[in-house]
Design a protein around this motif. Structure first.
Motif, PDB file in Angstrom:
ATOM      1  N   LEU A   1     -18.577 -39.695  10.496  1.00  0.00           N
ATOM      2  CA  LEU A   1     -17.605 -40.702  10.928  1.00  0.00           C
ATOM      3  C   LEU A   1     -16.187 -40.124  10.881  1.00  0.00           C
ATOM      4  O   LEU A   1     -15.402 -40.274  11.827  1.00  0.00           O
ATOM      5  N   GLU A   2     -15.880 -39.420   9.801  1.00  0.00           N
ATOM      6  CA  GLU A   2     -14.539 -38.844   9.653  1.00  0.00           C
ATOM      7  C   GLU A   2     -14.266 -37.789  10.726  1.00  0.00           C
ATOM      8  O   GLU A   2     -13.172 -37.746  11.303  1.00  0.00           O
ATOM      9  N   ASP A   3     -15.254 -36.946  10.999  1.00  0.00           N
ATOM     10  CA  ASP A   3     -15.073 -35.913  12.019  1.00  0.00           C
ATOM     11  C   ASP A   3     -14.848 -36.529  13.396  1.00  0.00           C
ATOM     12  O   ASP A   3     -14.069 -35.999  14.207  1.00  0.00           O
ATOM     13  N   SER A   4     -15.525 -37.622  13.670  1.00  0.00           N
ATOM     14  CA  SER A   4     -15.368 -38.282  14.965  1.00  0.00           C
ATOM     15  C   SER A   4     -13.971 -38.859  15.128  1.00  0.00           C
ATOM     16  O   SER A   4     -13.400 -38.840  16.226  1.00  0.00           O
ATOM     17  N   ILE A   5     -13.409 -39.352  14.036  1.00  0.00           N
ATOM     18  CA  ILE A   5     -12.026 -39.841  14.065  1.00  0.00           C
ATOM     19  C   ILE A   5     -11.061 -38.672  14.215  1.00  0.00           C
ATOM     20  O   ILE A   5     -10.105 -38.726  14.996  1.00  0.00           O
TER      21      ILE A   5
ATOM     22  N   LYS B   1      -1.315 -48.975   0.968  1.00  0.00           N
ATOM     23  CA  LYS B   1      -2.101 -48.316   2.013  1.00  0.00           C
ATOM     24  C   LYS B   1      -3.517 -48.025   1.522  1.00  0.00           C
ATOM     25  O   LYS B   1      -3.747 -47.783   0.338  1.00  0.00           O
ATOM     26  N   PHE B   2      -4.453 -48.050   2.460  1.00  0.00           N
ATOM     27  CA  PHE B   2      -5.849 -47.697   2.159  1.00  0.00           C
ATOM     28  C   PHE B   2      -6.329 -46.782   3.281  1.00  0.00           C
ATOM     29  O   PHE B   2      -6.562 -47.219   4.408  1.00  0.00           O
ATOM     30  N   THR B   3      -6.452 -45.506   2.987  1.00  0.00           N
ATOM     31  CA  THR B   3      -6.739 -44.491   3.993  1.00  0.00           C
ATOM     32  C   THR B   3      -8.236 -44.190   4.078  1.00  0.00           C
ATOM     33  O   THR B   3      -9.036 -44.709   3.293  1.00  0.00           O
ATOM     34  N   PHE B   4      -8.598 -43.294   5.000  1.00  0.00           N
ATOM     35  CA  PHE B   4     -10.004 -42.879   5.074  1.00  0.00           C
ATOM     36  C   PHE B   4     -10.408 -42.170   3.791  1.00  0.00           C
ATOM     37  O   PHE B   4     -11.547 -42.309   3.327  1.00  0.00           O
ATOM     38  N   THR B   5      -9.489 -41.411   3.210  1.00  0.00           N
ATOM     39  CA  THR B   5      -9.795 -40.748   1.935  1.00  0.00           C
ATOM     40  C   THR B   5     -10.109 -41.786   0.857  1.00  0.00           C
ATOM     41  O   THR B   5     -11.038 -41.599   0.057  1.00  0.00           O
ATOM     42  N   ASP B   6      -9.364 -42.881   0.843  1.00  0.00           N
ATOM     43  CA  ASP B   6      -9.649 -43.959  -0.104  1.00  0.00           C
ATOM     44  C   ASP B   6     -11.033 -44.553   0.160  1.00  0.00           C
ATOM     45  O   ASP B   6     -11.787 -44.847  -0.773  1.00  0.00           O
ATOM     46  N   PHE B   7     -11.355 -44.731   1.452  1.00  0.00           N
ATOM     47  CA  PHE B   7     -12.686 -45.238   1.815  1.00  0.00           C
ATOM     48  C   PHE B   7     -13.768 -44.301   1.296  1.00  0.00           C
ATOM     49  O   PHE B   7     -14.739 -44.729   0.667  1.00  0.00           O
TER      50      PHE B   7
ATOM     51  N   ASN C   1     -11.543 -26.985  16.250  1.00  0.00           N
ATOM     52  CA  ASN C   1     -10.767 -27.624  15.184  1.00  0.00           C
ATOM     53  C   ASN C   1     -11.426 -27.325  13.838  1.00  0.00           C
ATOM     54  O   ASN C   1     -12.499 -27.849  13.526  1.00  0.00           O
ATOM     55  N   ALA C   2     -10.794 -26.497  13.028  1.00  0.00           N
ATOM     56  CA  ALA C   2     -11.385 -26.058  11.757  1.00  0.00           C
ATOM     57  C   ALA C   2     -11.500 -27.183  10.739  1.00  0.00           C
ATOM     58  O   ALA C   2     -12.200 -27.034   9.728  1.00  0.00           O
ATOM     59  N   ALA C   3     -10.831 -28.307  10.980  1.00  0.00           N
ATOM     60  CA  ALA C   3     -10.944 -29.443  10.061  1.00  0.00           C
ATOM     61  C   ALA C   3     -12.260 -30.190  10.242  1.00  0.00           C
ATOM     62  O   ALA C   3     -12.675 -30.966   9.376  1.00  0.00           O
ATOM     63  N   VAL C   4     -12.917 -29.976  11.387  1.00  0.00           N
ATOM     64  CA  VAL C   4     -14.204 -30.611  11.662  1.00  0.00           C
ATOM     65  C   VAL C   4     -15.306 -29.782  11.000  1.00  0.00           C
ATOM     66  O   VAL C   4     -15.311 -28.564  11.051  1.00  0.00           O
ATOM     67  N   ARG C   5     -16.254 -30.465  10.402  1.00  0.00           N
ATOM     68  CA  ARG C   5     -17.243 -29.793   9.553  1.00  0.00           C
ATOM     69  C   ARG C   5     -18.233 -28.935  10.333  1.00  0.00           C
ATOM     70  O   ARG C   5     -18.703 -29.327  11.392  1.00  0.00           O
ATOM     71  N   SER C   6     -18.565 -27.810   9.735  1.00  0.00           N
ATOM     72  CA  SER C   6     -19.697 -26.988  10.159  1.00  0.00           C
ATOM     73  C   SER C   6     -20.840 -27.267   9.185  1.00  0.00           C
ATOM     74  O   SER C   6     -20.703 -28.027   8.228  1.00  0.00           O
ATOM     75  N   ARG C   7     -21.988 -26.614   9.408  1.00  0.00           N
ATOM     76  CA  ARG C   7     -23.086 -26.738   8.450  1.00  0.00           C
ATOM     77  C   ARG C   7     -22.668 -26.199   7.079  1.00  0.00           C
ATOM     78  O   ARG C   7     -23.152 -26.672   6.052  1.00  0.00           O
ATOM     79  N   LEU C   8     -21.790 -25.214   7.069  1.00  0.00           N
ATOM     80  CA  LEU C   8     -21.354 -24.638   5.796  1.00  0.00           C
ATOM     81  C   LEU C   8     -20.520 -25.634   5.006  1.00  0.00           C
ATOM     82  O   LEU C   8     -20.802 -25.902   3.830  1.00  0.00           O
ATOM     83  N   THR C   9     -19.479 -26.182   5.637  1.00  0.00           N
ATOM     84  CA  THR C   9     -18.627 -27.123   4.910  1.00  0.00           C
ATOM     85  C   THR C   9     -19.399 -28.391   4.548  1.00  0.00           C
ATOM     86  O   THR C   9     -19.192 -28.970   3.481  1.00  0.00           O
ATOM     87  N   HIS C  10     -20.310 -28.808   5.433  1.00  0.00           N
ATOM     88  CA  HIS C  10     -21.170 -29.948   5.097  1.00  0.00           C
ATOM     89  C   HIS C  10     -22.010 -29.639   3.862  1.00  0.00           C
ATOM     90  O   HIS C  10     -22.115 -30.475   2.957  1.00  0.00           O
ATOM     91  N   SER C  11     -22.584 -28.453   3.800  1.00  0.00           N
ATOM     92  CA  SER C  11     -23.433 -28.083   2.656  1.00  0.00           C
ATOM     93  C   SER C  11     -22.631 -28.052   1.361  1.00  0.00           C
ATOM     94  O   SER C  11     -23.131 -28.453   0.296  1.00  0.00           O
TER      95      SER C  11
END
Length: 490
Positions: free
Chosen positions: A260-264, A312-318, A56-66
Motif C-alpha cells: 500500500l505504501e509503495d503504491s502511494i 497530524k497522523f501520517t502513513f508512518t503513524d498508521f 525509485n529506490a524508495a519503492v521496495r525490492s524483494r531485498l528490502t521487503h525481506s
C-alpha cells in the motif's frame, strides 16, 4: 531449566561445523551470517516485490521487503519470548536463539522466488504443463527408452507446481554451495522454520493431517533433506514447525502494509482517497470488540490525516500503530494456543475471522482491486512472463536431448555419440553458473547409486538445472538474457 525449546532449537547441521563448542545462540547467528553474505540473498535487491525494475529506490525490492519481514519477525519473537519466559516455558538463552532463528527464516523466505515473482512462477509451471511431457518422452526416445505415463507424470511433477518456497530449499541446501554438496549448511532449525508447506509434489502426495498442504513445500529432489529435518524433531509425520508460524505472520503483516505504501509512493494511489475507501470497507464488515475499535481509530485517523485532537497522523503513524497491534495479537495467540502450535495443527497465528485477520484481508483486497491489476504493473508482468517463457523455449533443446547427447554438450563436444552435430546446446551450457552445473553432477552421481535408477531419472535433474538458472536471475537479467538469446540485442 529444561524446556521443549531446548529440543526444538537444534544446532544440528547436515555436516558438522568446523567451529566447535558454539552454543545455540551462536549457531543461530552463524546461520544468519551465512544467509546474509550469500549471492542469492544479494540478488533479491533486483527482484521486484510488486513493481519490477523500479527506478525509485524508495519503492521496495524483494531485498528490502525481506529485511522488513525480518524486523517484524524479530518484533513478534521478542514479544513471544517475554511471555515464554514469564510462563516458564523457555529460558532467556533459548529465547535469544529463537529470535535469531526467526529472523533468519524471515530473511530467506523469498530467496527462491524467480524473476517477476508469482508471475514468474506461473510462467515456469505453465511452460512445463505445455511442453514438459513431450520433451521428456522425446529425450527418452533418444535414450532408446519407452517411458510410461506414470514415469512422465513423475518427471514433470515438480515443475507443474513450481514455486519459490520449494525452490528456496534448493537454494540454501544445494545451489549456494561453498566446497561441498551441503549448500549453506544451515541448522535444521532454520530450515524447519522456513518450511511454510509440508507436502511434496502432487504426484507423490499422500493425505497428511495438516492445514499446510495447499502448495508444494519441497521438490522431490529435496525430499530426503526435509525428512531428515523432521526426524531431528521426532516428527512421526509431516508438520509445520512452531517458528514457521511466526515467519508467516511477519510476512503477512509486512507485505500488506508495504504494498500500500509503495503504491502511494509511486502515485498510483492517493492516501486520503485510499484510506477513506479502506475505512468504508472496514465499517461495512461490522466488526466489534476492543481490537476492532482500535483498528477503526487507526483507519479513521489515517483517512483524515490527523487525530481527534488535531495532531497530524501520517502513513508512518498508521504503519507503526497497526504493526504494534498486530504483533501483540500474534504473540498472544502463540502463547494462548501453544499446544496447537507445537503440534502444527493451528491454521494461522492471525486467523481470518479475527479483527487482525480482517484488516489484513481488507488491505490485501484493496491492493488486489487497485494496485496489482494496474496497467503499469500488468504491462511489466506480461513482459516478464514472455521473457521467462521465451528463455525456457530457448533452453528446450537441452531437454529434448537424450542423456548421452546432453553429457556431450556439457563437455563442450561438437558431436554426440551418434555423430550428430552439437551447435547450440554446448554454447547455452556455458551461460550456466559453474555451481549450478556442479549441483547437477553431484545429484546425478547420488541417484545413479540408488536402487531402481534408470537413465530417464537424469532428465529431472537437468530440468532443475534449467529452472535453477532462470529462477536465480534478477528481473533485469532475465529480460536481457531473453533479448540476447532472441537476437534482439547483442
Amino acid at each position: 531449566m529444561s524446556s521443549i525449546y531446548g529440543t526444538l532449537l537444534s544446532s544440528m547441521r547436515f555436516r558438522s561445523s568446523e567451529v566447535v563448542d558454539r552454543d545455540t545462540l551462536l549457531e543461530a547467528e552463524s546461520d544468519r551470517g551465512r544467509l546474509l553474505f550469500c549471492p542469492a540473498f544479494r540478488r533479491l535487491q533486483q527482484k521486484a516485490q510488486v513493481f519490477s525494475m523500479e527506478p525509485n529506490a524508495a519503492v521496495r525490492s524483494r531485498l528490502t521487503h525481506s529485511i522488513e519481514v525480518a524486523q517484524t519477525g524479530r518484533y513478534i519473537a521478542d514479544r513471544i519470548s517475554l511471555k515464554l519466559i514469564e510462563a516458564n516455558l523457555a529460558s532467556r538463552d533459548e529465547c535469544a536463539a529463537l529470535t535469531v532463528f526467526v529472523e533468519t527464516a524471515c530473511l530467506m523466505h523469498d530467496i527462491g522466488n524467480p524473476p517477476f515473482g508469482h508471475f514468474g512462477e506461473s510462467a515456469i509451471s505453465e511452460w512445463f504443463r505445455e511442453n514438459g511431457k513431450s520433451l521428456f518422452e522425446e529425450a527418452n526416445k533418444d535414450n532408446g527408452l519407452h517411458v510410461s505415463e506414470t514415469q512422465s507424470a513423475a518427471a514433470i511433477a515438480d515443475f507443474l507446481e513450481f514455486d519459490g518456497n520449494p525452490q528456496g530449499i534448493r537454494v540454501v541446501t544445494k545451489i549456494q554451495r561453498n566446497t561441498d554438496e551441503f549448500g549453506l549448511n544451515l541448522t535444521k532449525t532454520t530450515i524447519a522454520a522456513y518450511l511454510k508447506y509440508v507436502r511434496g509434489n502432487k504426484h507423490n502426495y499422500k493425505p497428511i493431517d495438516s492445514p499446510f498442504t495447499k502448495k508444494c513445500g519441497y521438490f522431490s529432489t529435496e525430499e530426503q533433506i526435509v525428512l531428515d529435518v523432521w526426524s531431528e524433531f521426532n516428527y512421526s509425520s509431516p508438520q509445520r514447525f512452531p517458528l514457521a508460524y511466526i515467519m508467516e505472520a511477519a510476512d503477512d503483516i509486512a507485505y500488506c502494509i508495504s504494498d500500500l505504501e509503495d503504491s502511494i509512493e509511486k502515485g498510483l494511489l492517493v492516501k486520503s482517497i485510499a484510506f477513506n475507501e479502506i475505512y468504508n470497507d472496514w465499517i461495512a464488515e461490522g466488526m466489534e470488540g476492543q481490537d476492532s475499535n482500535r483498528i477503526d481509530e487507526i483507519l479513521r485517523y489515517t483517512a483524515a490525516g490527523e487525530r481527534d485532537d488535531g495532531r497530524k497522523f501520517t502513513f508512518t503513524d498508521f504503519r507503526t500503530s497497526l504493526n504494534r497491534l498486530l504483533v501483540e495479537f500474534a504473540a498472544n495467540q502463540y502463547i494462548q494456543l501453544h499446544d496447537l502450535i507445537l503440534s502444527g495443527q493451528l491454521p494461522s497465528l492471525i486467523p481470518t475471522d479475527s479483527p487482525a485477520g480482517k484488516i489484513l484481508d481488507a488491505l490485501k483486497g484493496y491492493c488486489r482491486k487497485k494496485v496489482y491489476c494496474h496497467e503499469s504493473v500488468q504491462r511489466i508482468e506480461l513482459a516478464g512472463y514472455r521473457a521467462i517463457y521465451g528463455l525456457l523455449d530457448h533452453f528446450s533443446c537441452l531437454l529434448v536431448a537424450g542423456t548421452a547427447r546432453f553429457q556431450a554438450a556439457l563437455d563442450y563436444q561438437t558431436k554426440d555419440a551418434k555423430g550428430r552435430s552439437i551447435i547450440i546446446e554446448n554454447k547455452l551450457l556455458t551461460l550456466f553458473p559453474k555451481n549450478y552445473i556442479q549441483v547437477y553432477k553431484e545429484q546425478l552421481e547420488t541417484i545413479e547409486n540408488n536402487t531402481g535408477y534408470t537413465i530417464a531419472d537424469e532428465w529431472v535433474l537437468r530440468a532443475h538445472l534449467i529452472t535453477d538458472f532462470i529462477s536465480g536471475m534478477t528481473d533485469d537479467f532475465a529480460t536481457t538474457s531473453y533479448q540476447n538469446l532472441s537476437g534482439m540485442r547483442i
